[in-house]
Design a protein around this motif. Structure first.
Motif, mmCIF file in Angstrom:
data_model
loop_
_atom_site.group_PDB
_atom_site.id
_atom_site.type_symbol
_atom_site.label_atom_id
_atom_site.label_comp_id
_atom_site.label_asym_id
_atom_site.label_seq_id
_atom_site.Cartn_x
_atom_site.Cartn_y
_atom_site.Cartn_z
ATOM 1 N N LEU A 14 0.844 -1.209 0.000
ATOM 2 C CA LEU A 14 0.000 0.000 0.000
ATOM 3 C C LEU A 14 0.868 1.244 0.000
ATOM 4 O O LEU A 14 0.664 2.156 -0.795
ATOM 5 C CB LEU A 14 -0.933 0.010 1.211
ATOM 6 C CG LEU A 14 -1.838 1.260 1.310
ATOM 7 C CD1 LEU A 14 -2.669 1.425 0.039
ATOM 8 C CD2 LEU A 14 -2.738 1.154 2.537
ATOM 9 N N ASP A 17 2.253 1.798 -3.407
ATOM 10 C CA ASP A 17 1.244 2.279 -4.365
ATOM 11 C C ASP A 17 0.907 3.742 -4.127
ATOM 12 O O ASP A 17 0.371 4.403 -4.990
ATOM 13 C CB ASP A 17 -0.031 1.430 -4.280
ATOM 14 C CG ASP A 17 0.185 0.073 -4.943
ATOM 15 O OD1 ASP A 17 -0.711 -0.775 -4.869
ATOM 16 O OD2 ASP A 17 1.277 -0.112 -5.523
ATOM 17 N N CYS A 18 1.273 4.229 -2.945
ATOM 18 C CA CYS A 18 0.992 5.647 -2.694
ATOM 19 C C CYS A 18 2.179 6.518 -3.073
ATOM 20 O O CYS A 18 2.101 7.730 -3.018
ATOM 21 C CB CYS A 18 0.667 5.845 -1.219
ATOM 22 S SG CYS A 18 -0.830 4.946 -0.774
ATOM 23 N N THR A 20 3.508 8.010 -5.492
ATOM 24 C CA THR A 20 3.315 8.436 -6.887
ATOM 25 C C THR A 20 4.428 9.407 -7.283
ATOM 26 O O THR A 20 5.192 9.882 -6.444
ATOM 27 C CB THR A 20 1.974 9.170 -7.025
ATOM 28 O OG1 THR A 20 2.033 10.321 -6.160
ATOM 29 C CG2 THR A 20 0.809 8.279 -6.653
ATOM 30 N N LYS A 51 0.844 8.428 -20.371
ATOM 31 C CA LYS A 51 -0.330 7.553 -20.301
ATOM 32 C C LYS A 51 -1.142 7.622 -21.586
ATOM 33 O O LYS A 51 -1.588 6.608 -22.126
ATOM 34 C CB LYS A 51 -1.205 7.963 -19.115
ATOM 35 C CG LYS A 51 -0.602 7.628 -17.762
ATOM 36 C CD LYS A 51 -1.565 7.984 -16.651
ATOM 37 C CE LYS A 51 -1.020 9.046 -15.746
ATOM 38 N NZ LYS A 51 -1.920 9.399 -14.628
ATOM 39 N N ASP A 199 0.816 1.633 -13.476
ATOM 40 C CA ASP A 199 -0.172 0.623 -13.080
ATOM 41 C C ASP A 199 -1.476 1.003 -13.774
ATOM 42 O O ASP A 199 -2.168 1.931 -13.340
ATOM 43 C CB ASP A 199 -0.354 0.638 -11.556
ATOM 44 C CG ASP A 199 -1.392 -0.405 -11.125
ATOM 45 O OD1 ASP A 199 -1.361 -0.815 -9.950
ATOM 46 O OD2 ASP A 199 -2.225 -0.796 -11.980
ATOM 47 N N SER A 201 -4.296 -0.204 -13.818
ATOM 48 C CA SER A 201 -5.549 -0.312 -13.035
ATOM 49 C C SER A 201 -5.736 0.919 -12.143
ATOM 50 O O SER A 201 -6.828 1.260 -11.740
ATOM 51 C CB SER A 201 -5.490 -1.567 -12.157
ATOM 52 O OG SER A 201 -4.460 -1.409 -11.177
ATOM 53 N N LEU A 202 -4.609 1.591 -11.841
ATOM 54 C CA LEU A 202 -4.696 2.813 -11.022
ATOM 55 C C LEU A 202 -4.609 4.059 -11.900
ATOM 56 O O LEU A 202 -5.000 5.145 -11.502
ATOM 57 C CB LEU A 202 -3.512 2.854 -10.030
ATOM 58 C CG LEU A 202 -3.592 2.053 -8.747
ATOM 59 C CD1 LEU A 202 -2.282 2.176 -7.970
ATOM 60 C CD2 LEU A 202 -4.759 2.542 -7.880
ATOM 61 N N GLY A 203 -3.977 3.880 -13.079
ATOM 62 C CA GLY A 203 -3.720 5.044 -13.940
ATOM 63 C C GLY A 203 -2.644 5.924 -13.313
ATOM 64 O O GLY A 203 -2.608 7.128 -13.499
ATOM 65 N N GLU A 204 -1.764 5.292 -12.541
ATOM 66 C CA GLU A 204 -0.687 6.025 -11.863
ATOM 67 C C GLU A 204 0.664 5.384 -12.152
ATOM 68 O O GLU A 204 0.772 4.150 -12.276
ATOM 69 C CB GLU A 204 -0.884 5.970 -10.332
ATOM 70 C CG GLU A 204 -1.945 6.890 -9.790
ATOM 71 C CD GLU A 204 -1.509 8.350 -9.744
ATOM 72 O OE1 GLU A 204 -2.322 9.191 -9.332
ATOM 73 O OE2 GLU A 204 -0.348 8.661 -10.149
ATOM 74 N N ILE A 206 3.861 4.256 -10.496
ATOM 75 C CA ILE A 206 4.219 3.894 -9.127
ATOM 76 C C ILE A 206 5.724 3.641 -9.047
ATOM 77 O O ILE A 206 6.309 3.004 -9.930
ATOM 78 C CB ILE A 206 3.456 2.618 -8.704
ATOM 79 C CG1 ILE A 206 1.934 2.826 -8.822
ATOM 80 C CG2 ILE A 206 3.836 2.199 -7.287
ATOM 81 C CD1 ILE A 206 1.375 3.928 -7.955
#
Ligand code: AHG
Ligand code: MN
Ligand code: MN
Length: 352
Positions: A14, A17-18, A20, A51, A199, A201-204, A206
């Motif tokens: 987690l 994933d934060c 960014t 992206k 990622d 699925s997040l559109g970020e 990481i």
């Protein structure tokens, strides 16, 4: 009285994933001041462009008029791919209303694009190669985007972009996006080199790897040997050396960003030397070799023209080309040693 809430120990996943890109830039600078916020916002715009281009590439084979040539020739004298123009315009679109830049200089545009009066004008310049490795676009192989960010110096009222003709040390940030099995964004703001993975699925993007360090030596040499007979003798002798000595292997994809990414992560040397047709080489200083030189030096490697550091080269014009030798310190030095030997022999011959 309830105890203060303590987040569960969510572990590495987690928190990672934060991490960014925008947060990473601010952490890098240990600051939330105006310039830090600008750089964070600039990198966020770069990420958005990446992206959008990654999405277009992933569906290009299914879309009318996404692949193939436009039929135009650009300022480089090269046939333009539809993806070159799409990506070029993506960067303009994501920066136009950002209020961050005053102009964009691209491989695909003869002169810089100036942000129109009716848009917010910023104090930075984006220099970019929207699609690097265009020859790979139609065959679904790796391509990339390369970017460099400089601060505007002076007012450039005549719109010549003359203040851009500075050496690589004027770069505030540089990096690339590699469109491959995953989309990887690698950047530096002068505090190490860091890699992010998109990622979807997040559109970020990481954080994947911090503080990348290029090994002092690596097994790979990356060069287009089809140009062998167009090279100076020193480069031919280097090539003969690696042919004869164990421990070297050739890798060349036709996309600088992909070849560079291998060298950055595993060591070795990439070369695009001058040729008889292009004595200054093919690669362009302001949006190909200087940004990558910035990165490799930040990662503990080197980038040279064969005679001087790329970072010290003063461009005479926006689309200036340079020979490019980049990678591990030991391997770049080996190539330079052949060039120096030949120069010594030349001067001895001339003095007899
Ligand atoms: P671009 O597609 O932006 O013009 O860049 C292509 C460059 C670089 O990516 C690659 O290393 C080199 O051209 C390959 O050139 P050759 O095909 O002459 O080897
Ligand atoms: Mn390129
Ligand atoms: Mn290009």
């Amino acid at each position: 009285m309830m105890a203060d809430y303590q987040p569960a120990d969510s572990g590495f996943a987690l928190d990672r994933d934060c991490k960014t890109l925008t947060r990473h830039v601010l952490e890098q600078l240990h600051s939330f001041g105006p310039e830090a916020q600008d750089l964070s916002a600039l990198m966020n715009r770069i990420a958005l462009a990446g992206k959008l281009i990654a999405r277009h590439l992933s569906r290009a084979g299914l879309m009318e008029s996404a692949l193939g040539f436009t039929g135009e020739t650009n300022v480089q004298g090269e046939a333009v791919k539809k993806m070159d123009i799409y990506a070029n315009d993506v960067f303009i679109s994501v920066f136009k209303q950002s209020g961050l830049v005053c102009r964009l200089a691209s491989e695909e545009m003869d002169k810089p694009y100036y942000i129109p009066e009716n848009c917010p004008i910023g104090r930075y310049t984006l220099l970019y190669d929207p699609i690097d490795g265009s020859s790979n676009v139609d065959i679904n192989l790796n391509v990339g985007s390369i970017f460099s960010i400089r601060r505007q110096q002076g007012d450039d009222l005549d719109h010549t972009g003359a203040d851009l003709l500075q050496d690589g040390h004027q770069q505030l940030a540089a990096g690339y996006i590699l469109y491959g099995p995953s989309t990887v964004l690698v950047y530096s703001i002068g505090r190490g080199v860091h890699a992010f993975v998109l990622d979807p699925s997040l559109g970020e993007f990481i954080l994947a790897t911090e503080d990348i360090r290029v090994p002092s030596h690596g097994p790979t040499y990356s060069v287009n040997e089809g140009n062998f007979w167009q090279w100076e003798d020193a480069i031919r002798d280097f090539t003969r050396y690696v042919h004869r000595h164990d421990g070297y292997s050739a890798r060349y994809t036709g996309a600088l960003v992909a070849d560079f990414h291998r060298i950055l992560t595993q060591g070795g040397v990439f070369l695009y030397p001058g040729t008889t047709k292009k004595p200054e080489g093919k690669l362009r200083l302001l949006y190909e070799t200087a940004p990558l030189a910035f990165l490799i030096e930040q990662a503990g490697g080197r980038a040279s023209t064969g005679h001087e550091d790329i970072m010290g080269v003063m461009p005479g014009e926006i689309h200036q080309r340079t020979p490019f030798i980049v990678g591990s310190t030991d391997d770049v030095a080996l190539v330079e040693s052949f060039i120096q030997d030949h120069s010594r022999r030349q001067s001895t011959l001339l003095s007899t």
